[in-house]
Write an enzyme that holds these catalytic residues in place. Structure first.
Site, PDB file in Angstrom:
ATOM      1  N   CYS A   1       0.830  -1.201   0.000  1.00 29.94           N
ATOM      2  CA  CYS A   1       0.000   0.000   0.000  1.00 29.94           C
ATOM      3  C   CYS A   1       0.868   1.255   0.000  1.00 29.94           C
ATOM      4  CB  CYS A   1      -0.922  -0.003   1.225  1.00 29.94           C
ATOM      5  SG  CYS A   1      -2.002   1.442   1.301  1.00 29.94           S
TER       6      CYS A   1
ATOM      7  N   CYS B   1      -0.464   4.219   2.060  1.00 28.99           N
ATOM      8  CA  CYS B   1      -0.337   3.977   3.495  1.00 28.99           C
ATOM      9  C   CYS B   1       1.102   4.154   3.972  1.00 28.99           C
ATOM     10  CB  CYS B   1      -0.758   2.545   3.834  1.00 28.99           C
ATOM     11  SG  CYS B   1      -2.379   2.069   3.239  1.00 28.99           S
ATOM     12  N   ASP B   2       2.036   3.650   3.173  1.00 32.74           N
ATOM     13  CA  ASP B   2       3.414   3.524   3.635  1.00 32.74           C
ATOM     14  C   ASP B   2       4.413   4.448   2.955  1.00 32.74           C
ATOM     15  OD1 ASP B   2       2.511   1.488   5.274  1.00 32.74           O
ATOM     16  OD2 ASP B   2       2.976  -0.084   3.834  1.00 32.74           O
TER      17      ASP B   2
END
Length: 113
Positions: A73, A76-77
């Site tokens: 992701c 997300c990261d």
């Protein structure tokens, strides 16, 4: 798809269209190695972009490295990848979107399908 690819290239994503030879995440520490055709690419981080639902590759060491250099992701990261060399593995729109997100953070983004 081509518009997204051109946009990603504009921000420095390098696309390598070659046969996937394999990868091994079993090393104790990065860099991780991915082989495509005759070339071997190395990165501290590999993002696996296989579609809307994560489809893990099942290669050695993958499970043990999730959250430790292996991610699925980018939104997300992405901050974890700041100033790092990243490889995005996958094809289609999802991989393209992940690569585009990473261009705002990573030093270099390679995308392999």
């Amino acid at each position: 798809m081509m518009n997204m690819r051109r946009q990603a290239e504009k921000y420095g994503v390098e696309f390598v269209d070659d046969d996937f030879g394999g990868m091994d995440f079993s090393a104790a520490t990065p860099p991780f190695k991915i082989s495509l055709g005759e070339k071997i690419f190395e990165a501290k981080t590999v993002l696996i972009a296989t579609g809307a639902d994560t489809k893990w590759l099942g290669v050695p060491g993958e499970k043990e490295r999730i959250g430790r250099g292996i991610s699925s992701c980018a939104p997300c990261d992405a901050p974890f990848f700041r100033n790092k060399k990243v490889i995005v593995v996958g094809g289609g729109d999802s991989a393209m979107e992940e690569a585009c997100v990473l261009t705002n953070f990573a030093e270099k983004v390679n995308s392999h399908s």
